[in-house]
Design an enzyme around this catalytic site. Structure first.
Site, PDB file in Angstrom:
ATOM      1  N   ASP A 167       0.804  -1.214   0.000  1.00  0.00           N
ATOM      2  CA  ASP A 167       0.000   0.000   0.000  1.00  0.00           C
ATOM      3  C   ASP A 167       0.844   1.275   0.000  1.00  0.00           C
ATOM      4  O   ASP A 167       0.673   2.137   0.851  1.00  0.00           O
ATOM      5  CB  ASP A 167      -0.905  -0.054   1.251  1.00  0.00           C
ATOM      6  CG  ASP A 167      -1.885   1.095   1.318  1.00  0.00           C
ATOM      7  OD1 ASP A 167      -2.433   1.473   0.273  1.00  0.00           O
ATOM      8  OD2 ASP A 167      -2.120   1.602   2.433  1.00  0.00           O
ATOM      9  N   GLU A 418       3.448  -8.058   7.425  1.00  0.00           N
ATOM     10  CA  GLU A 418       2.190  -8.692   7.031  1.00  0.00           C
ATOM     11  C   GLU A 418       2.350  -9.814   6.017  1.00  0.00           C
ATOM     12  O   GLU A 418       1.670  -9.833   4.985  1.00  0.00           O
ATOM     13  CB  GLU A 418       1.202  -7.637   6.531  1.00  0.00           C
ATOM     14  CG  GLU A 418       0.919  -6.587   7.581  1.00  0.00           C
ATOM     15  CD  GLU A 418      -0.361  -5.810   7.344  1.00  0.00           C
ATOM     16  OE1 GLU A 418      -0.814  -5.721   6.186  1.00  0.00           O
ATOM     17  OE2 GLU A 418      -0.921  -5.292   8.319  1.00  0.00           O
ATOM     18  N   TYR A 474      -6.697  -3.279  12.815  1.00  0.00           N
ATOM     19  CA  TYR A 474      -7.573  -2.185  12.361  1.00  0.00           C
ATOM     20  C   TYR A 474      -9.021  -2.378  12.793  1.00  0.00           C
ATOM     21  O   TYR A 474      -9.932  -2.083  12.038  1.00  0.00           O
ATOM     22  CB  TYR A 474      -7.460  -2.038  10.841  1.00  0.00           C
ATOM     23  CG  TYR A 474      -6.117  -1.447  10.438  1.00  0.00           C
ATOM     24  CD1 TYR A 474      -5.914  -0.067  10.475  1.00  0.00           C
ATOM     25  CD2 TYR A 474      -5.054  -2.254  10.070  1.00  0.00           C
ATOM     26  CE1 TYR A 474      -4.697   0.488  10.138  1.00  0.00           C
ATOM     27  CE2 TYR A 474      -3.818  -1.716   9.734  1.00  0.00           C
ATOM     28  CZ  TYR A 474      -3.649  -0.346   9.766  1.00  0.00           C
ATOM     29  OH  TYR A 474      -2.433   0.209   9.435  1.00  0.00           O
ATOM     30  N   GLU A 512       0.887  -1.208  13.996  1.00  0.00           N
ATOM     31  CA  GLU A 512      -0.061  -0.450  13.173  1.00  0.00           C
ATOM     32  C   GLU A 512      -1.431  -0.481  13.815  1.00  0.00           C
ATOM     33  O   GLU A 512      -1.874  -1.515  14.306  1.00  0.00           O
ATOM     34  CB  GLU A 512      -0.186  -1.035  11.751  1.00  0.00           C
ATOM     35  CG  GLU A 512       0.975  -0.716  10.845  1.00  0.00           C
ATOM     36  CD  GLU A 512       0.779  -1.186   9.405  1.00  0.00           C
ATOM     37  OE1 GLU A 512      -0.371  -1.245   8.935  1.00  0.00           O
ATOM     38  OE2 GLU A 512       1.800  -1.505   8.765  1.00  0.00           O
TER      39      GLU A 512
HETATM   40  C1  GCB Z   1      -1.408  -2.365   6.587  1.00  0.00           C
HETATM   41  C2  GCB Z   1      -0.120  -2.234   5.861  1.00  0.00           C
HETATM   42  C3  GCB Z   1       0.177  -0.797   5.482  1.00  0.00           C
HETATM   43  C4  GCB Z   1      -1.089  -0.121   4.986  1.00  0.00           C
HETATM   44  C5  GCB Z   1      -2.095  -0.118   6.111  1.00  0.00           C
HETATM   45  C6  GCB Z   1      -3.426   0.542   5.716  1.00  0.00           C
HETATM   46  O1  GCB Z   1      -1.692  -3.297   7.247  1.00  0.00           O
HETATM   47  O2  GCB Z   1       0.960  -2.800   6.557  1.00  0.00           O
HETATM   48  O3  GCB Z   1       1.171  -0.790   4.519  1.00  0.00           O
HETATM   49  O4  GCB Z   1      -0.846   1.175   4.532  1.00  0.00           O
HETATM   50  O5  GCB Z   1      -2.366  -1.428   6.483  1.00  0.00           O
HETATM   51  O6  GCB Z   1      -3.579   1.731   5.931  1.00  0.00           O
HETATM   52  O7  GCB Z   1      -4.283  -0.148   5.203  1.00  0.00           O
END
Ligand code: GCB
Length: 605
Positions: A167, A418, A474, A512
């Site tokens: 990403d 990941e 997330y 994250e």
């Molecule tokens: C993740 C990735 C990261 C993305 C992020 C997102 O898990 O490691 O590279 O930018 O999520 O914002 O979705």
């Protein structure tokens, strides 16, 4: 062993390092005929482009921004006559993702991997006291046999296009500084340091590699310039009395000078700033100098307007000022090794770095972070090409550790971001990577990797390799966002309870978590993408973090908004920044500042 030294280029009594940064000639090889047309001897056209920088964002044409294939750079350099008899190198801070170097029309060197330095030994190929033509062919295609992983497709109009399995925008080119270097024939190639602190004193176990057999001496100076220790031999111990330790936000840097001598004659001298500190994992604690630290900070990117991923000294300065302002003490170099100057700055400012190799996209999906959230399982490591990927990954890891091992700021290695972890085939792959990191690092720093959403207890087969369990989560964004946030919290706690039940006796870290937020959007009551929602989201996750003692750090995604490939999930880039891409605070920045300024360094000790 690597065939060239990874030491940072410096001018010393015996060495010269001349910057080749500035405007270079530039040409996109749309027709793919560069080799055949003899570009190695000089490229067509008159276009000039800055180095270091990504080439993508300067031009107004989309076909340049999206260009996938070979781009050519050229510069004439003058090699001084008095350097004759020395070794002459051209050192590239990075060429993304691979490069071939030609000097005066002849192919001299090539390198695979876009985020680590390499040297072309041009000693036998340059003309002294004369200009020499340096041409570099840089290729930015993505594959599954090198890191970061992705694909290159061909559109019906014949143009190639990059399809990253990650990403961030596939910025490329000569994104870091280039140096012309002269070093003596017998020179310091590499060195390792390991620390032991006993009471007020410290021991630095050192070993130096040189290209010859002459005597080596190592001298240490304190910040006042006074000698703090002296030792002789290629390996030995520097005894430092009343040692000043390197601490978080209170960095003390000694100057280490390494000399090769032949009687009274100095053959080579190299120097570097170093910090005395130890890193260790004990139970669920991360210990710096034997004392527990709680990590607060960010997953970052090297990304800014106009220059893309090109190193920008001003942006670096601003980023450190913002990190200090907000009360951060650490960051992860997501998702690739950063420019060396950033580690030097972290050494000076007392920041802790989790240093990541570019192993991202090791998950069979075009949007791994999204598909993994749905619980999708894939078998990435069962491909026929996996041995090639493993080879490239190991090579990059060796270059990373060799480059960064002597930075006091580097406290851990992140070996993958990941990856797929649910198939049996992942296990031997991980074993090789984790063993190699241990073998290469004399300090035996903790190793980790960032676990994707579906790498949970019962599914993930690879977390036992990690010394620190690093989670990318997330809940409240990809999973149950918006008005469902209360359910997100329930699921989040449920997962953490499952980890807790495993009783791993290891520190956990959030590498994250975050919510996309438009810096321009306010909405009361909140909706997803508004600044109000980012605050609600942060309050929810913070309360979860505070409920579990084994969570020893929080690194929010991301420090700043950053460019990605265009698509329906991204509004001109990823907007999870706590700061905008222009490095101004969103509302969430004030919330984190309030929290992080309050949390003591030894929080949850
Ligand atoms: C993740 C990735 C990261 C993305 C992020 C997102 O898990 O490691 O590279 O930018 O999520 O914002 O979705």
């Amino acid at each position: 062993m690597l065939e060239y030294s990874m030491l940072y280029p410096r001018t010393t009594k015996s060495r010269r390092a001349v910057s080749m940064d500035g405007m270079w000639k530039f040409h996109l090889d749309q027709e793919e005929w560069g080799e055949e047309k003899g570009f190695a001897e000089g490229i067509p056209g008159k276009d000039l482009i800055p180095v270091p920088a990504s080439f993508q964002d300067f031009y107004t044409g989309k076909e340049i921004r999206e260009f996938t294939g070979d781009v050519w750079y050229e510069k004439d350099i003058f090699v001084p006559g008095e350097w004759e008899g020395n070794k002459i190198f051209i050192r590239f801070g990075a060429a993304t993702h691979r490069a071939v170097v030609f000097v005066n029309g002849k192919e001299i060197a090539s390198h695979e991997g876009g985020f680590l330095p390499f040297c072309a030994d041009v000693t036998e190929h340059v003309c002294y006291n004369a200009y020499n033509k340096v041409v570099v062919k840089v290729n930015n295609e993505l594959t599954v046999t090198n890191i970061p992983c992705g694909e290159t497709i061909t559109l019906p109009n014949g143009r190639k296009m990059s399809k990253p399995y990650f990403d961030f925008f596939n910025y490329s080119g000569l994104q870091r500084s280039v140096y012309l270097m002269s070093v003596p024939k017998e020179y310091v190639f590499d060195f390792d340091l390991d620390y032991k602190i006993s009471g007020r004193d410290a021991e630095i176990n050192y070993s130096v590699q040189t290209t010859g057999e002459h005597a080596v001496e190592v001298e240490l100076f304190d910040e006042e310039g006074k000698q703090a220790a002296l030792a002789k031999g290629k390996s030995g111990v520097l005894e430092v009395e009343n040692a000043h330790l390197w601490r978080v936000h209170k960095a003390y840097l000694y100057r280490l000078v390494i000399r090769i001598t032949d009687g009274d004659r100095l053959l080579d001298e190299y120097e570097q700033e170093i910090g005395i500190r130890t890193v260790e994992i004990k139970g669920t604690s991360i210990l710096l100098n034997g004392k527990p630290v709680y990590l607060k900070g960010f997953g970052k990117h090297e990304d800014s307007d106009i220059v893309g991923r090109g190193f920008q000294i001003g942006v670096m300065k601003r980023d450190f000022e913002l990190m200090k302002w907000i009360g951060a003490n650490s960051f992860r170099t997501a998702h690739y090794p950063y420019s060396e100057e950033i580690y030097q700055m972290a050494d000076r400012e007392g920041f802790l770095i989790i240093d990541e190799v570019a192993a991202v996209g090791l998950f069979a999906s075009l949007m791994n972070f999204m598909e993994a959230s749905t619980g999708k399982e894939t078998a990435f490591f069962e491909k026929e090409t996996t041995p090639l990927l493993l080879k490239a990954h190991k090579r990059a890891l060796e270059e990373l550790i060799t480059r960064d091992k002597n930075h006091p700021s580097v406290i851990a290695w992140s070996l993958l971001n990941e990856p797929e972890t649910s198939s049996d085939a992942a296990v031997p792959y991980f074993k090789e990577i984790f063993d190699l990191a241990h073998e290469l690092d004399v300090q035996k720093r903790p190793r980790t990797f960032a676990l994707v959403m579906n790498s949970v207890p019962g599914v993930c087969k690879c977390y036992p390799f990690s010394d620190i369990i690093a989670l990318n989560r997330y809940y409240g964004w990809y999973v149950k966002g918006g008005y469902e946030i209360s359910e997100a919290e329930v699921l989040f706690r449920k997962e953490l309870d499952a980890w807790k039940a495993l009783n791993l006796n290891k520190p956990f870290l959030f590498t994250e978590y975050g919510a996309d937020t438009m810096g321009t959007e306010h909405k009361l009551p909140s909706v997803m993408w508004s600044q109000e929602y980012q605050e609600e989201y942060l309050n929810m996750v913070n309360s979860v973090f505070d409920s579990y003692d084994f969570i020893k750090g929080e690194q929010v995604w991301n420090f700043a908004d950053f460019q990605t490939t265009e698509g329906i999930l991204r509004v001109n880039g990823n907007k999870k920044g706590i700061f905008t891409r222009q490095r101004q605070p969103k509302d969430g920045a004030y919330l984190l500042r309030k929290r992080w300024k309050k949390l003591p360094l030894d929080y949850k000790a």
